[in-house]
Every structure is written in C-alpha cells, then in structure tokens.
Scaffold this active site. Structure first.
Site, PDB file in Angstrom:
ATOM      1  N   GLU A  75       0.839  -1.221   0.000  1.00 60.63           N
ATOM      2  CA  GLU A  75       0.000   0.000   0.000  1.00 60.63           C
ATOM      3  C   GLU A  75       0.868   1.263   0.000  1.00 60.63           C
ATOM      4  OE1 GLU A  75      -3.747  -0.116   1.950  1.00 60.63           O
ATOM      5  OE2 GLU A  75      -3.880  -2.294   1.721  1.00 60.63           O
ATOM      6  N   GLY A  76       1.986   1.152  -0.717  1.00 56.91           N
ATOM      7  CA  GLY A  76       2.930   2.263  -0.864  1.00 56.91           C
ATOM      8  C   GLY A  76       4.138   2.064   0.035  1.00 56.91           C
TER       9      GLY A  76
HETATM   10  N1  CAA Z   1      -6.500  11.927  -3.381  1.00 55.66           N
HETATM   11  C1  CAA Z   1      -7.116  12.505  -4.455  1.00 55.66           C
HETATM   12  N2  CAA Z   1      -6.502  12.650  -5.665  1.00 55.66           N
HETATM   13  C2  CAA Z   1      -5.228  12.232  -5.778  1.00 55.66           C
HETATM   14  C3  CAA Z   1      -4.533  11.625  -4.693  1.00 55.66           C
HETATM   15  C4  CAA Z   1      -5.228  11.474  -3.465  1.00 55.66           C
HETATM   16  N3  CAA Z   1      -4.635  10.931  -2.406  1.00 55.66           N
HETATM   17  N4  CAA Z   1      -3.301  11.305  -5.110  1.00 55.66           N
HETATM   18  C5  CAA Z   1      -3.203  11.686  -6.396  1.00 55.66           C
HETATM   19  N5  CAA Z   1      -4.373  12.233  -6.793  1.00 55.66           N
HETATM   20  C6  CAA Z   1      -4.689  12.793  -8.102  1.00 55.66           C
HETATM   21  C7  CAA Z   1      -3.772  13.988  -8.406  1.00 55.66           C
HETATM   22  O1  CAA Z   1      -4.299  15.179  -7.877  1.00 55.66           O
HETATM   23  C8  CAA Z   1      -3.732  13.979  -9.905  1.00 55.66           C
HETATM   24  O2  CAA Z   1      -4.923  14.577 -10.395  1.00 55.66           O
HETATM   25  P1  CAA Z   1      -4.846  15.746 -11.544  1.00 55.66           P
HETATM   26  O3  CAA Z   1      -4.080  15.116 -12.651  1.00 55.66           O
HETATM   27  O4  CAA Z   1      -6.274  16.022 -11.827  1.00 55.66           O
HETATM   28  O5  CAA Z   1      -4.108  16.854 -10.889  1.00 55.66           O
HETATM   29  C9  CAA Z   1      -3.822  12.499 -10.270  1.00 55.66           C
HETATM   30  O6  CAA Z   1      -4.389  11.843  -9.128  1.00 55.66           O
HETATM   31  C10 CAA Z   1      -2.476  11.889 -10.599  1.00 55.66           C
HETATM   32  O7  CAA Z   1      -1.634  12.099  -9.463  1.00 55.66           O
HETATM   33  P2  CAA Z   1      -0.063  12.173  -9.597  1.00 55.66           P
HETATM   34  O8  CAA Z   1       0.299  13.046 -10.755  1.00 55.66           O
HETATM   35  O9  CAA Z   1       0.491  12.512  -8.256  1.00 55.66           O
HETATM   36  O10 CAA Z   1       0.289  10.656 -10.025  1.00 55.66           O
HETATM   37  P3  CAA Z   1       1.654   9.892 -10.138  1.00 55.66           P
HETATM   38  O11 CAA Z   1       1.569   8.959 -11.288  1.00 55.66           O
HETATM   39  O12 CAA Z   1       2.804  10.846 -10.091  1.00 55.66           O
HETATM   40  O13 CAA Z   1       1.672   8.938  -8.837  1.00 55.66           O
HETATM   41  C11 CAA Z   1       2.067   8.254  -6.586  1.00 55.66           C
HETATM   42  C12 CAA Z   1       1.635   9.352  -7.567  1.00 55.66           C
HETATM   43  C13 CAA Z   1       1.852   8.856  -5.223  1.00 55.66           C
HETATM   44  C14 CAA Z   1       3.511   7.830  -6.748  1.00 55.66           C
HETATM   45  C15 CAA Z   1       1.143   7.022  -6.785  1.00 55.66           C
HETATM   46  O14 CAA Z   1       1.449   6.348  -7.985  1.00 55.66           O
HETATM   47  C16 CAA Z   1       1.223   6.029  -5.639  1.00 55.66           C
HETATM   48  O15 CAA Z   1       0.603   6.219  -4.592  1.00 55.66           O
HETATM   49  N6  CAA Z   1       1.987   4.926  -5.818  1.00 55.66           N
HETATM   50  C17 CAA Z   1       1.997   3.840  -4.851  1.00 55.66           C
HETATM   51  C18 CAA Z   1       0.902   2.893  -5.190  1.00 55.66           C
HETATM   52  C19 CAA Z   1       0.572   1.960  -4.088  1.00 55.66           C
HETATM   53  O16 CAA Z   1       0.393   2.341  -2.939  1.00 55.66           O
HETATM   54  N7  CAA Z   1       0.415   0.682  -4.473  1.00 55.66           N
HETATM   55  C20 CAA Z   1       0.006  -0.345  -3.584  1.00 55.66           C
HETATM   56  C21 CAA Z   1      -1.280  -0.949  -4.110  1.00 55.66           C
HETATM   57  S1  CAA Z   1      -2.152  -2.155  -3.240  1.00 55.66           S
HETATM   58  C22 CAA Z   1      -1.091  -3.259  -2.546  1.00 55.66           C
HETATM   59  O17 CAA Z   1      -0.111  -2.918  -1.954  1.00 55.66           O
HETATM   60  C23 CAA Z   1      -1.413  -4.714  -2.575  1.00 55.66           C
HETATM   61  C24 CAA Z   1      -1.985  -5.132  -1.272  1.00 55.66           C
HETATM   62  O18 CAA Z   1      -2.934  -4.576  -0.783  1.00 55.66           O
HETATM   63  C25 CAA Z   1      -1.389  -6.256  -0.568  1.00 55.66           C
END
Ligand code: CAA
Length: 380
Positions: free
Chosen positions: A364-365
């Site tokens: 989850e990040g």
């Molecule tokens: N709330 C609302 N909107 C959001 C947001 C939030 N928390 N975070 C981003 N956004 C919006 C932004 O405002 C942006 O919108 P606009 O284009 O309209 O301005 C859009 O989403 C894109 O955001 P970014 O440009 O920041 O996107 P990015 O590609 O640069 O990625 C990141 C940002 C924070 C790195 C994201 O990719 C991320 O969180 N990565 C980690 C993913 C993650 O946690 N994965 C785990 C998944 S589940 C898992 O782990 C499996 C399990 O459960 C066992």
C-alpha cells in the site's frame, strides 16, 4: 490513551479484544504457519459486525467511525496481523470504494453481502510493471456495447479463490492518457474470463494469501464500471489514503504485540541473579519501544480523526503508515533482542512479529512513496 476515546469506541475495542482472545490467538501461530486463509474467523467476524464496521447501518454495516475501526483492527492484529490485511482490504479498499463511488444499484447489490462477510472484497491495482508507479499498468478494458472486455495480468492481490470474491479492478480505458485513462470496475464470480494464477510464498502475513489474477477476454457488464470512466486512478489514490490508515494500524498491532511479549519475557527471564527487566540495557529498549509506539499511535489516531471530520488526510495517513511501519520493524527487532536466542525460534511469537512487520514498509505504498506523498502534500 483512553482519555482520547469515546465510550462507543472503547466498547468496540473491548469487543474486538475479546473476539481476538477467544477466536484468533489460540489458532494464530498454527494458521499462519500453514498459510491457511481464515474462512472460519472471517465468518465469525461477519456475525459480530466486524466485516462492515465503518459502513452505514442501512447496508448492514456498523456505522462506526475510523477511530473505532483503528482500535478494533489493532486488537485483531495483535492476535494475527495477516487478518488486518484481509479485513482492511475488504472494508476500506473494496467496500469503502463501492460506498464512496458506486451507484445506488451497486451499493444495494454488493454492500450487504460485504458487510455480513458473505462476500470478501479485494483490490487489484498492482501489476508486474506497475508497483510504486501505479499508473504504469497495462491491463486493458475495451468497451464493446454493454460490456467491457478485460485483458491483462494483475499481481499481489490479497484474495482466496474459495471466497465469494468481489474485486475492485483497475484497467486502462484510454491507454494514451496514463493517470487520466484508468477506470475502476467491480468484478465478481459471475463474470467469465478471470482466474487466480500463481500463489505467492511469502516471508510472513501468510494467512492473507496473495495471488496473481489473470483476465482473458473477461466480460464485465458496463453496469459494473465504478464511478466515472477514466477516473479510476484518483479513486485508487483516495482508497489508498484510507488503506494506509489500515496498514498503519496493522503495524501498530505488531509493535504492541512485540512490546507486550518483550515486557513479559523481561520480567520473567533471570540472568545475573535477577529478572533482565531490572537491567538498564533492557529498560532503555523498553522505553524506546514504548515511545516509538505512542508516537505512531498518535499519528494514526490523527489521520483517522481527520478522516472522520471529512478533512483531506493523504499527508497524515502517509505519515502514520511511514512511522508505524518503521516502528513495527524496530519493536519486533528489539523484542527478539530481549528474548535473546529464544526469540529466534518458533517457540516464541516474536519471530512471527519480525517477519510480519517487514511488509508494512512495502505494501500500500513503500516508505519511499509515503515520503514522496508527505513531501508533495507539505509543499502545496
Ligand atoms: N487523493 C485525491 N486525488 C489524488 C490523490 C489522493 N490521495 N493522489 C493523487 N491524486 C490525483 C492527483 O491530484 C492527480 O490529479 P490531476 O491530474 O487532476 O491533478 C492524479 O491523481 C495523478 O496524481 P499524480 O500526478 O500525483 O500521479 P503519479 O503517477 O505521479 O503517482 C504516486 C503518484 C503517489 C507515486 C502514486 O502512484 C502512488 O501512490 N503509488 C503507490 C501505489 C501503491 O500504494 N500501491 C500499492 C497498491 S495495493 C497493494 O499494496 C497490494 C496489497 O494490498 C497487498
């Protein structure tokens, strides 16, 4: 920290503690070793209303706030941390997303069975090439009349194929638009064309089985699009803000269980003619563990409180997850140190806590992504 809590929150916490003592702790070590998905425990959790704690009562949920949810999950996680992954994915990421973004029909169709635990919710975003860069996914959803045809392979999905699964799936509907071309879908067992692939063999958190999901011309009714087309990435990020409170809570549970085990052991283990708890070297470790735990708890409580007040809490949830996950690793490591050689054996639970703690800094990040979210949201 009882002075920060309402009577209702304390009652929920105490109920979860009793459930943990009666139903989870006695079987936790054996189940975790076998990597067996906890069907029976989830069924009982559903009967007690724990599978829909934060969902509205009209759908069979408990109508509790996020602070109450945090307290209940921490108690459950002290018994078996992997249950918190299953329940947090189910409650926050799956049912929570349907509640927040779904239509009335979708809520009526899925939420009552999710709240009762009859259906078990999952969340499928990650792919082989899309982990931290969540927008790098390749799974495609192509509109064909009244259905979407889905093709692709997802990675690291928390689910068990023997459940009546409901999966929130993210796929590209407009590939060239990257974050603005991703949509979310509700997948269930009635839809042909998806199956569970390779099951992962993991260091810890083993009852929460993790698998690949394969979609081959999977036909999903257009009615199962969640929210608006091409808004899926935002929905995933919003869901993960809540999910991160869940993982912070899971980490708190591991930290607390480590502290309790280490304290108990230190009071009973004698060396140099006295309990090792009387030695300053041990006392300092106990002091540091408790201080890190309290700081992590307060950060998690703040994130949950902000969520309950309808405030944006992305930054605070990321801080809570970052700090609590690092605290879990620190406390589990110190607990093994206090147990000495015995801590490295399966005769004591601290070796399990050590293994379980590690993943909280990744899923989850990762801690690195949490720092990125904190930095970006602190400079706005
Ligand atoms: N709330 C609302 N909107 C959001 C947001 C939030 N928390 N975070 C981003 N956004 C919006 C932004 O405002 C942006 O919108 P606009 O284009 O309209 O301005 C859009 O989403 C894109 O955001 P970014 O440009 O920041 O996107 P990015 O590609 O640069 O990625 C990141 C940002 C924070 C790195 C994201 O990719 C991320 O969180 N990565 C980690 C993913 C993650 O946690 N994965 C785990 C998944 S589940 C898992 O782990 C499996 C399990 O459960 C066992």
């Amino acid at each position: 920290m009882d002075y920060l809590l309402t009577d209702e929150q304390k009652m929920l916490r105490d109920m979860a503690a009793k459930f943990t003592a009666n139903e989870i702790t006695p079987v936790a070590a054996e189940m975790e070793k076998a990597g067996r998905f906890p069907h029976d425990i989830l069924k009982k959790a559903g009967e007690l209303g724990l599978m829909g704690i934060t969902l509205p009562e009209e759908y069979g949920g408990g109508g509790m706030d996020s602070v109450g949810y945090m307290l209940a999950m921490e108690e459950i996680g002290k018994g078996l941390a992997s249950l918190v992954l299953i329940m947090s994915t189910h409650i926050s990421l799956a049912a929570g997303s349907i509640h927040k973004f779904g239509t009335d029909e979708q809520k009526q169709k899925y939420l009552p069975d999710l709240c009762s635990g009859k259906k078990v919710g999952s969340f499928s975003l990650t792919e082989a090439g899309a982990g931290s860069d969540a927008a790098g996914l390749k799974t495609r959803a192509e509109r064909r009349g009244d259905t979407y045809l889905i093709n692709g392979t997802k990675q690291f999905c928390t689910l068990d194929p023997d459940c009546d699964n409901v999966i929130i799936l993210f796929a590209l509907t407009e590939p060239e638009l990257k974050t603005k071309g991703i949509s979310a879908f509700i997948i269930d067992k009635s839809m042909p064309g998806w199956r569970v692939g390779k099951k992962e063999h993991k260091l810890g958190i083993r009852t929460a089985t993790t698998s690949e999901l394969i979609f081959e011309d999977c036909e999903v009714p257009a009615a199962n699009l969640l929210g608006e087309e091409n808004q899926g990435f935002k929905y995933a990020m919003i869901a993960l803000d809540s999910g991160r409170i869940g993982i912070a809570t899971q980490a708190l549970a591991v930290a607390k269980a480590s502290i309790e085990a280490a304290t108990e052991y230190a009071k009973n283990r004698e060396q140099f003619g006295k309990p090792i708890a009387a030695l300053q070297a041990i006392q300092w470790m106990i002091a540091d563990m408790n201080t890190e735990y309290d700081a992590s708890w307060l950060l998690t409580y703040r994130a949950a409180l902000m969520k309950d007040q309808g405030l944006r809490f992305s930054r605070e949830a990321a801080m809570a997850k970052l700090k609590a996950s690092e605290t879990a690793s620190f406390c589990a490591d110190a607990a093994i140190q206090i147990h000495g050689g015995y801590g490295y054996t399966e005769d004591f639970p601290v070796e399990r806590y050590y293994r379980d703690a590690r993943i909280t800094r990744i899923y989850e990040g990762t801690s690195e992504i949490q720092r990125l979210v904190i930095a970006l949201n602190s400079m706005k």
